[in-house]
Design a protein around this motif. Structure first.
Motif, mmCIF file in Angstrom:
data_model
loop_
_atom_site.group_PDB
_atom_site.id
_atom_site.type_symbol
_atom_site.label_atom_id
_atom_site.label_comp_id
_atom_site.label_asym_id
_atom_site.label_seq_id
_atom_site.Cartn_x
_atom_site.Cartn_y
_atom_site.Cartn_z
ATOM 1 N N PHE A 20 -2.349 -19.039 6.030
ATOM 2 C CA PHE A 20 -1.845 -18.535 7.344
ATOM 3 C C PHE A 20 -1.145 -17.369 7.219
ATOM 4 O O PHE A 20 -0.886 -16.330 8.196
ATOM 5 C CB PHE A 20 -1.058 -19.903 7.977
ATOM 6 N N TYR A 21 -0.320 -17.188 6.162
ATOM 7 C CA TYR A 21 0.891 -16.135 5.812
ATOM 8 C C TYR A 21 0.057 -14.886 5.097
ATOM 9 O O TYR A 21 0.275 -13.815 5.646
ATOM 10 C CB TYR A 21 1.794 -16.624 4.908
ATOM 11 N N LEU A 22 -1.039 -15.281 4.226
ATOM 12 C CA LEU A 22 -1.615 -13.967 3.589
ATOM 13 C C LEU A 22 -2.448 -13.280 4.726
ATOM 14 O O LEU A 22 -2.830 -11.972 4.472
ATOM 15 C CB LEU A 22 -2.724 -14.756 2.464
ATOM 16 N N GLN A 23 -2.900 -13.919 5.499
ATOM 17 C CA GLN A 23 -4.371 -13.352 6.322
ATOM 18 C C GLN A 23 -3.869 -11.908 6.679
ATOM 19 O O GLN A 23 -4.735 -11.196 6.374
ATOM 20 C CB GLN A 23 -4.625 -14.396 7.610
ATOM 21 N N VAL A 24 -2.757 -11.769 7.588
ATOM 22 C CA VAL A 24 -2.450 -10.662 7.945
ATOM 23 C C VAL A 24 -2.182 -9.272 6.776
ATOM 24 O O VAL A 24 -2.478 -8.226 7.168
ATOM 25 C CB VAL A 24 -1.272 -10.535 8.935
ATOM 26 N N PHE A 25 -1.871 -9.896 5.936
ATOM 27 C CA PHE A 25 -1.744 -8.999 4.848
ATOM 28 C C PHE A 25 -3.169 -8.183 4.100
ATOM 29 O O PHE A 25 -3.092 -7.145 3.544
ATOM 30 C CB PHE A 25 -1.264 -9.480 3.428
ATOM 31 N N ARG A 26 -4.053 -8.719 4.854
ATOM 32 C CA ARG A 26 -5.408 -8.081 4.497
ATOM 33 C C ARG A 26 -5.861 -7.040 5.551
ATOM 34 O O ARG A 26 -7.016 -6.387 5.514
ATOM 35 C CB ARG A 26 -6.764 -9.158 4.433
ATOM 36 N N TYR A 27 -4.973 -6.911 6.357
ATOM 37 C CA TYR A 27 -5.499 -6.160 7.660
ATOM 38 C C TYR A 27 -4.441 -4.965 7.760
ATOM 39 O O TYR A 27 -3.738 -4.706 8.963
ATOM 40 C CB TYR A 27 -5.658 -6.791 8.886
ATOM 41 N N GLY A 28 -3.938 -4.303 6.727
ATOM 42 C CA GLY A 28 -3.069 -2.927 6.661
ATOM 43 C C GLY A 28 -1.674 -3.429 6.806
ATOM 44 O O GLY A 28 -0.993 -2.994 7.826
ATOM 45 N N MET A 29 -1.131 -4.222 5.938
ATOM 46 C CA MET A 29 0.192 -4.669 5.873
ATOM 47 C C MET A 29 1.159 -3.328 5.519
ATOM 48 O O MET A 29 0.827 -3.051 4.141
ATOM 49 C CB MET A 29 0.526 -5.828 4.914
#
Lengths: 420, 420
Positions: free
Chosen positions: B379-388
């Protein structure tokens, strides 16, 4: 070079060196050697013009980049000043997206939006929702601070389930069963008696309602107020109406175009619940089974108020004693009715409020009548023995008000991370 | 007659009819036929003069009353304008008090004060504490709103115990085990990546630390910020220092006399933790067993900073990687150290902060190194794959800061209802 933000790209920047950081929202290649890139950051978005070798460096949409170059006037109406890039640095490359973020609306269903919630939040409509929620809460705080209220923060882990059984979450508190607060009701009353006299709280509260509806959340933000030395329920309704009108006035310059606020600043009608039920029966042949109004009734009475008074809001008051909590103050001339009210706004209840019993003997009787154990409520009753003034208050659900202001269909759209 | 509040009793009211409501704080009978009554309300206190038959109507102290009469100038320094009463109405009679509220300080021990908490809160010192806390939180919100931050509210019931085991409260979530949030850490980072870029939260967090100390609470108010596109930890320390200085400036006019703020506006020194430990060893012969600083060390290094730099605050930075959470960003030139800091203020840590890992591969490695299951953190890692973007932030404990500003001995004195 010091970083600028997108919204600073105004005409007076033209001719200056500028550095921006943000996300690649959209790329349009023109003729093979020129690209227009829309860069989004926390402040808004900007148009970047790239040519030559920089085109090859453009990463996939939603990647994080830093670009620098010279600001220049453009022919775009949306972006009167653009950045002619001479450098582009990719900070973090984005994976392919599960849905587009650069369409006017978010197209996937709520399930997919939930699964990729942080990503979905990048869409400008979602950004607007939570920036409006920020402004709404801040206005609430400023308004009531200005009215002499003190901000308080009350306990959320409670040793007793005083608020009633089924809707409480249980917590393991060092081996003992405790409960999550459903509302700050008892505490805010106690703090009125504790000498603060007027208190407000912006806090999360918890309701264990298993069957999610488009109108309910398990955790939500409750905007609570409570005040002492008040003995007319109309004072509370007037205070809420004044607050809501000042809120709409404060939000309009920034969010007006996104909100449907037609007529909201006209006086909001006030009517007894029984009169509202009579209108529903007469106009819609709708009978109430339990003496209360249901969600359909709320929609109908709200539409009726809008037709009759030109305002999408109506205060319903004088709720029967047996459908209000034990602490609701009964009316002197009709003990079967309480000095209480709900505010129906755009078809939904956004507030419950009223005067409370302040006499400790009367409060003990009210507990006894509901067969509630006064020992369990001793933490609450105590301050009533030390000069408790007449008092009352109300609570507004922040997510629901956000959703209604923006015309969102589901309250989960107004809760920033509703599914963790 | 419309009610006035105590603080409105200024010289321009002299000669006018005034009505006040509040609590009887103190009564002094002079000569048998004249009484001076101090009335406290939510705004402060006022002096009431009563004579004749009104004396017999004076109820016990802390009862709620309404008085009306004419305002007149007085010879009192504290109350230059007083009310000469011609009517007194008792609203609610108080029981005999368990301890006096009209002495300069509250004398009973914490146990008795806890047992009668709402009553104890009526004491002016307690009122000051929570009015200062209100002003502190409001200043935090205004300051960071002004810096382009968006106010967010993150979930408090979490489906996974991602923050580590022993200190988490368990919740029964419809038959499944869930946990109360210890901090909004993961969520605030996700919301930076969700396009808000700069977020703050004022929210309650929960720590299941069974052994209460004078420095810890089970629920407390965390003032959190997180921001994107920042890659130098000094930016965060500067931001916090600027905030604290502006806070002291904002509080001084109202609370200055109650706060010891000597020197607090001088630059706050910044030193590596290892250098602080070296100072403690050299000056106090104090050895660190685990490479970290303990509460005694915090007091000593804070006193040292005050002697050396004239300011009761010191930033300690470059904490070893193995005593910081997995998401702390390691230093390029020494991976054993992190870009992190604590702020020690008047002898206690009030802040932890730092830069976080933003590269998703590096973050996965950091999880693996601590033997944490990446699926739990999806749930936490997901957004890191989209240009964090590179990001960082910090958190301040509101009760602890309140207590330190006012010189309170126990953090429970800075929590309005700590025992429910």
């Amino acid at each position: 070079m010091k970083r600028s933000i997108a919204k600073e790209l105004t005409p007076h920047k033209a001719g200056q060196e500028v550095l921006l950081s943000g996300w690649v929202r959209k790329v349009r290649i023109v003729g093979g050697d020129l690209a227009f890139l829309i860069l989004a950051d926390g402040s808004g978005s900007a148009q970047i013009v790239l040519d030559g070798g920089l085109l090859d460096k453009i990463p996939p949409v939603e990647s994080a980049i830093t670009v620098s170059g010279v600001a220049q006037e453009s022919r775009s109406r949306e972006y009167p000043v653009e950045l002619l890039a001479d450098q582009l640095e990719v900070i973090a490359v984005a994976d392919p997206l599960p849905f587009p973020l650069n369409h006017k609306v978010l197209e996937p269903g709520l399930d997919l939006l939930d699964r990729y919630r942080p990503l979905a939040l990048r869409h400008p409509n979602m950004q607007t929702t939570f920036r409006l929620q920020h402004a709404l809460i801040q206005h609430f705080e400023e308004f009531f601070t200005g009215e002499g209220f003190t901000r308080v923060t009350t306990p959320k882990i409670l040793s007793t389930g005083t608020e009633g059984g089924a809707e409480l979450f249980k917590v393991d508190y060092f081996g003992q069963t405790a409960y999550l607060a459903q509302s700050p009701q008892f505490f805010k009353q106690m703090l009125v008696g504790a000498g603060f006299e007027r208190v407000f709280e912006v806090g999360q509260v918890f309701r264990a309602e298993e069957h999610r509806t488009s109108r309910h959340l398990n955790e939500f933000i409750s905007l609570d107020i409570e005040m002492g030395f008040v003995s007319d329920v109309n004072e509370l309704m007037t205070l809420e109406e004044t607050f809501l009108n000042s809120l709409l006035e404060a939000l309009a310059p920034r969010f007006g175009a996104k909100m449907v606020i037609k007529g909201a600043q006209k006086p909001m009608p006030r009517m007894a619940l029984s009169d509202a039920l009579a209108v529903l029966e007469k106009k819609h042949g709708k009978q109430s089974r339990d003496g209360n109004i249901d969600p359909e009734g709320e929609r109908l009475i709200s539409a009726w108020a809008e037709r009759e008074y030109g305002v999408p809001a109506v205060f319903l008051h004088s709720y029967p004693t047996d459908i209000r909590p034990f602490y609701a103050l009964a009316q002197d001339d009709d003990p079967g009715l309480t000095h209480s009210f709900d505010l129906i706004f755009r078809g939904q209840e956004i507030t419950s409020g009223g005067l409370r019993i302040h006499n400790v003997a009367q409060l003990s009787q009210a507990l006894a009548k509901r067969r509630l154990n006064p020992e369990t409520y001793e933490f609450y009753l105590q301050v009533f023995r030390y000069g408790m003034p007449p008092h009352g208050g109300f609570a507004i659900g922040a997510e629901r008000l956000t959703a209604l202001l923006l015309g969102l269909n589901n309250i989960r759209e107004a809760s920033i991370l509703p599914i963790f």
